[in-house]
Scaffold this motif. Sequence first.
Motif, PDB file in Angstrom:
ATOM      1  N   ARG A   1     -11.409  -6.572  -8.579  1.00 20.63           N
ATOM      2  CA  ARG A   1     -11.018  -6.546  -7.157  1.00 20.63           C
ATOM      3  C   ARG A   1      -9.808  -5.634  -6.923  1.00 20.63           C
ATOM      4  NH1 ARG A   1     -11.289 -12.960  -5.510  1.00 20.63           N
ATOM      5  NH2 ARG A   1     -12.828 -13.502  -7.116  1.00 20.63           N
TER       6      ARG A   1
ATOM      7  N   GLN B   1       0.949   3.959  -3.108  1.00 20.39           N
ATOM      8  CA  GLN B   1       0.585   5.359  -2.892  1.00 20.39           C
ATOM      9  C   GLN B   1       1.738   6.322  -3.189  1.00 20.39           C
ATOM     10  OE1 GLN B   1      -1.029   5.051   1.152  1.00 20.39           O
ATOM     11  NE2 GLN B   1      -3.089   5.375   0.308  1.00 20.39           N
TER      12      GLN B   1
ATOM     13  N   GLN C   1      -8.767  -3.349  -8.962  1.00 21.65           N
ATOM     14  CA  GLN C   1      -9.149  -2.000  -9.375  1.00 21.65           C
ATOM     15  C   GLN C   1      -9.877  -1.270  -8.239  1.00 21.65           C
ATOM     16  OE1 GLN C   1      -9.430  -4.767 -11.197  1.00 21.65           O
ATOM     17  NE2 GLN C   1      -8.076  -4.294 -12.920  1.00 21.65           N
ATOM     18  N   GLY C   2     -10.748  -1.984  -7.531  1.00 22.59           N
ATOM     19  CA  GLY C   2     -11.433  -1.382  -6.388  1.00 22.59           C
ATOM     20  C   GLY C   2     -10.467  -1.017  -5.271  1.00 22.59           C
ATOM     21  N   PHE C   3      -9.484  -1.876  -5.068  1.00 19.94           N
ATOM     22  CA  PHE C   3      -8.440  -1.630  -4.062  1.00 19.94           C
ATOM     23  C   PHE C   3      -7.667  -0.353  -4.403  1.00 19.94           C
ATOM     24  CE2 PHE C   3      -4.010  -2.773  -2.581  1.00 19.94           C
ATOM     25  CZ  PHE C   3      -4.266  -2.661  -1.216  1.00 19.94           C
TER      26      PHE C   3
ATOM     27  N   ASP D   1      -8.730   2.067  -6.350  1.00 27.10           N
ATOM     28  CA  ASP D   1      -9.650   3.210  -6.211  1.00 27.10           C
ATOM     29  C   ASP D   1      -9.693   3.687  -4.759  1.00 27.10           C
ATOM     30  OD1 ASP D   1     -10.422   3.448  -8.862  1.00 27.10           O
ATOM     31  OD2 ASP D   1     -12.134   2.091  -8.656  1.00 27.10           O
ATOM     32  N   GLN D   2      -9.735   2.738  -3.831  1.00 27.56           N
ATOM     33  CA  GLN D   2      -9.761   3.090  -2.414  1.00 27.56           C
ATOM     34  C   GLN D   2      -8.490   3.835  -2.005  1.00 27.56           C
ATOM     35  OE1 GLN D   2     -12.089   2.590   0.182  1.00 27.56           O
ATOM     36  NE2 GLN D   2     -13.494   2.226  -1.519  1.00 27.56           N
ATOM     37  N   LEU D   3      -7.373   3.445  -2.606  1.00 28.66           N
ATOM     38  CA  LEU D   3      -6.090   4.092  -2.299  1.00 28.66           C
ATOM     39  C   LEU D   3      -5.909   5.403  -3.061  1.00 28.66           C
ATOM     40  CD1 LEU D   3      -3.662   1.006  -2.363  1.00 28.66           C
ATOM     41  CD2 LEU D   3      -4.789   2.056  -0.381  1.00 28.66           C
ATOM     42  N   GLN D   4      -6.842   5.675  -3.972  1.00 24.78           N
ATOM     43  CA  GLN D   4      -6.773   6.876  -4.827  1.00 24.78           C
ATOM     44  C   GLN D   4      -5.487   6.898  -5.651  1.00 24.78           C
ATOM     45  OE1 GLN D   4      -7.475  10.213  -2.146  1.00 24.78           O
ATOM     46  NE2 GLN D   4      -9.688   9.879  -2.209  1.00 24.78           N
TER      47      GLN D   4
ATOM     48  N   ILE E   1       0.839  -1.207   0.000  1.00 27.37           N
ATOM     49  CA  ILE E   1       0.000   0.000   0.000  1.00 27.37           C
ATOM     50  C   ILE E   1       0.871   1.254   0.000  1.00 27.37           C
ATOM     51  CG2 ILE E   1      -1.577   1.383   1.421  1.00 27.37           C
ATOM     52  CD1 ILE E   1      -2.910  -1.267   2.248  1.00 27.37           C
TER      53      ILE E   1
ATOM     54  N   VAL F   1     -13.709  -0.833 -12.009  1.00 31.80           N
ATOM     55  CA  VAL F   1     -14.302  -1.982 -11.318  1.00 31.80           C
ATOM     56  C   VAL F   1     -15.388  -2.647 -12.153  1.00 31.80           C
ATOM     57  CG1 VAL F   1     -15.599  -2.713  -9.281  1.00 31.80           C
ATOM     58  CG2 VAL F   1     -13.753  -1.039  -9.046  1.00 31.80           C
TER      59      VAL F   1
END
Length: 321
Positions: free
Chosen positions: A76, A58, A78-80, A82-85, A54, A93
Amino acid sequence: MKVAVVMGGASPEHQVSLASGRGIAKAVEVLGHTAIPLVIDADGNWIDGQHEAIEILQACDVTIPALHGEGGEDGRLQGFLDQLQVPYVGSGVAASAVGLDKHLTKSVLTAHGIPVTPGVTLRGTDLTDTEAALQKLKLAGLDFPLFVKPANGGSSFGVTRATNLTTLLTAIADAAVLDPNVLVEREMAGREIDLAVLEFPDGRVETAPALEIHADPGQPFFNATAKYDSSATRFVVPAPLDPELALRLRRTAIEVFEVLGCAGLARVDFFVTSTGEAVVNEINTFPGFTPASQFPRMWAAAGLSYAEVVDTLIRTAVARG
């Protein structure tokens, strides 16, 4: 830029992804960027540790998720991200999830009037109740020979050609080991044609010259062996197509890309029958990406080198933010 290249993963396409990732990382360095490989092992664990991964993601300007199959190409990861921006290459997603699920892909494309390979999806009791499965196939007008495959997956893993009831039941059981949803499709006699779709930083979406697959005649079809381990398989690019068919395939490939909400890149695979009918077999939202893979081969025929394609992907992802 600092470019993270994620590769590996827990799907059967682990080794293919490693090969794609290594090729991409080398191209990133050739372009003058810093490539930071991040490997997910065959059990789905980040080799560097998740917390460390992570922090690395970032700290990078963009990520290339060079994963194939479930756990990476299905939304999956891609969503991860997205959450990390974290900006990343390729589809988001929804398009990734639908694109990997062959049943959902066909449902969406059919709803938009785009022809697809005829087939049915077996799930739940269909997988163990022979009579129920046969009734479903009969209602759909499907008869031997048939192709059986996991609904989610790629690289022809778990795909079998069934010519009678015995081979059909074995094929269903084998595919069900990899996926609880099993696709049974009509065999399409004809040509296998691939189209490479690429999005450019200014938002243009283009296709490269089409590629035709001539699978190893010693294999029953274009299976994983013919795809990766055979010197007898030939890829012909540009494929010899009459102008009208070439234009129709190009327009359909771009329509598939846009209907599914894809971004960055995709490979759309077609069957073309002797009568000129073209049907979509499947889409790969992150296709094989070694220098010898079909996607880079097609763009090489358009005059874009492997590194230039990677550069386009990076610049498009950064432009999209």
